[in-house]
Design an enzyme around this catalytic site. Structure first.
Site, PDB file in Angstrom:
ATOM      1  N   SER A  34       0.858  -1.193   0.000  1.00 44.53           N
ATOM      2  CA  SER A  34       0.000   0.000   0.000  1.00 44.53           C
ATOM      3  C   SER A  34       0.890   1.238   0.000  1.00 44.53           C
ATOM      4  O   SER A  34       2.069   1.158  -0.333  1.00 44.53           O
ATOM      5  CB  SER A  34      -0.926  -0.006   1.230  1.00 44.53           C
ATOM      6  OG  SER A  34      -1.913   0.987   1.101  1.00 44.53           O
ATOM      7  N   ASN A  35       0.332   2.378   0.343  1.00 47.30           N
ATOM      8  CA  ASN A  35       1.119   3.607   0.476  1.00 47.30           C
ATOM      9  C   ASN A  35       0.451   4.457   1.557  1.00 47.30           C
ATOM     10  O   ASN A  35      -0.606   4.090   2.074  1.00 47.30           O
ATOM     11  CB  ASN A  35       1.201   4.343  -0.869  1.00 47.30           C
ATOM     12  CG  ASN A  35      -0.168   4.682  -1.387  1.00 47.30           C
ATOM     13  OD1 ASN A  35      -0.853   5.520  -0.826  1.00 47.30           O
ATOM     14  ND2 ASN A  35      -0.593   4.013  -2.445  1.00 47.30           N
ATOM     15  N   ALA A  36       1.077   5.589   1.868  1.00 49.81           N
ATOM     16  CA  ALA A  36       0.627   6.382   3.029  1.00 49.81           C
ATOM     17  C   ALA A  36      -0.429   7.429   2.681  1.00 49.81           C
ATOM     18  O   ALA A  36      -0.653   8.365   3.456  1.00 49.81           O
ATOM     19  CB  ALA A  36       1.820   7.045   3.683  1.00 49.81           C
ATOM     20  N   SER A  37      -1.087   7.295   1.544  1.00 50.04           N
ATOM     21  CA  SER A  37      -2.140   8.261   1.183  1.00 50.04           C
ATOM     22  C   SER A  37      -3.175   8.343   2.313  1.00 50.04           C
ATOM     23  O   SER A  37      -3.619   7.320   2.830  1.00 50.04           O
ATOM     24  CB  SER A  37      -2.804   7.813  -0.127  1.00 50.04           C
ATOM     25  OG  SER A  37      -3.944   8.603  -0.355  1.00 50.04           O
ATOM     26  N   ALA A 101      -4.568   7.170  -4.550  1.00 48.67           N
ATOM     27  CA  ALA A 101      -3.237   6.643  -4.883  1.00 48.67           C
ATOM     28  C   ALA A 101      -3.363   5.119  -4.914  1.00 48.67           C
ATOM     29  O   ALA A 101      -2.947   4.438  -3.970  1.00 48.67           O
ATOM     30  CB  ALA A 101      -2.223   7.099  -3.842  1.00 48.67           C
TER      31      ALA A 101
END
Ligand code: C5P
Length: 222
Positions: A34-37, A101
């Site tokens: 995942s990502n930190a969006s 994102a």
């Protein structure tokens, strides 16, 4: 108590679909890519469109923030789910803003059993997930599309590539520092690649700027 929400007299009431937040792609029942969006940009955009009397649908990956009550929010986990839920709503909308994102890759295989340490390296093969904006753009019709481009290198060329591939009418160019942050620094370009300006500020302030540009180009009567 009655709350009357009226659209600006010179603006067409629009239905806007906003993708927001990250997506997750699971390797096993507990681990994911995942990502930190944070979903803050999507929330700020939803707020400003609602303030102006428009109808807002949000398809969001897992986030901690709360979206405004007036928005119709559909929670999803994966990029494929985000695409499916967007496809369900895109036809009835006048415009799409891709503030999410989404993960561009997912593990080729999912292990239903939690992966255990083996004392060896573990290679994970990744396959590309669908591009939501590019897929929806194939059925664009008269709808307007706003994309975001987050780049580290060759920023303008890559953003223009995305703008064309995803048939965007506007593209918001931002940097990795924007991910998960309260503030952001953006350039906004039109479909011809003309930079309309650059702005730094809270995501709420940037959302208002973007709204003004969208309203002027796509929501004016006559
Ligand atoms: O991640 P990237 O910089 O390519 O994102 C550009 C735009 O495309 C963003 O508006 C993002 O929401 C959208 N996107 C998408 N589906 C993906 C990846 C990105 O709609 N799988």
């Amino acid at each position: 108590m009655f709350v009357v929400i009226a659209c600006d007299w010179n603006e067409i009431m629009a239905k806007v679909l906003i993708t927001s937040g990250p997506t997750r792609e699971y390797l096993d029942p507990v681990r994911y890519l995942s990502n930190a969006s944070s979903g803050r940009m999507g929330r700020a955009l939803a707020e400003v469109f609602l303030e102006h009397g428009h109808q807002v649908f949000i398809v969001s990956g897992p986030v901690e923030i709360e979206y405004p009550n007036g928005a119709d929010v559909v929670p999803v986990i994966t990029t494929e789910e985000m695409l499916q839920e967007c496809q369900r709503r895109f036809e009835q909308c006048d415009g799409l803003i891709g503030a999410a994102a989404p993960c561009d890759y997912r593990p080729m295989t999912f292990s239903p059993e939690k992966l255990r340490k083996s004392g060896h390296t573990l290679a994970v093969e990744l396959v590309e997930t669908p591009d939501i904006l590019a897929t929806l753009a194939t059925r664009k019709g008269s709808r307007w599309i706003v994309g975001f481009a987050l780049e580290t290198h060759d920023v303008h060329n890559r953003a223009m590539e995305k703008l064309r591939k995803k048939q965007c009418d506007l593209i918001v160019i931002n940097r990795p520092a924007a991910i998960g942050a309260q503030t952001t620094e953006v350039e906004i370009a039109d479909a011809n690649g003309v930079i309309l300006g650059n702005w730094t500020g809270s995501k709420e302030a940037i959302a208002r700027r973007l709204y003004e540009i969208v309203a002027q180009r796509f929501l004016r009567r006559g």
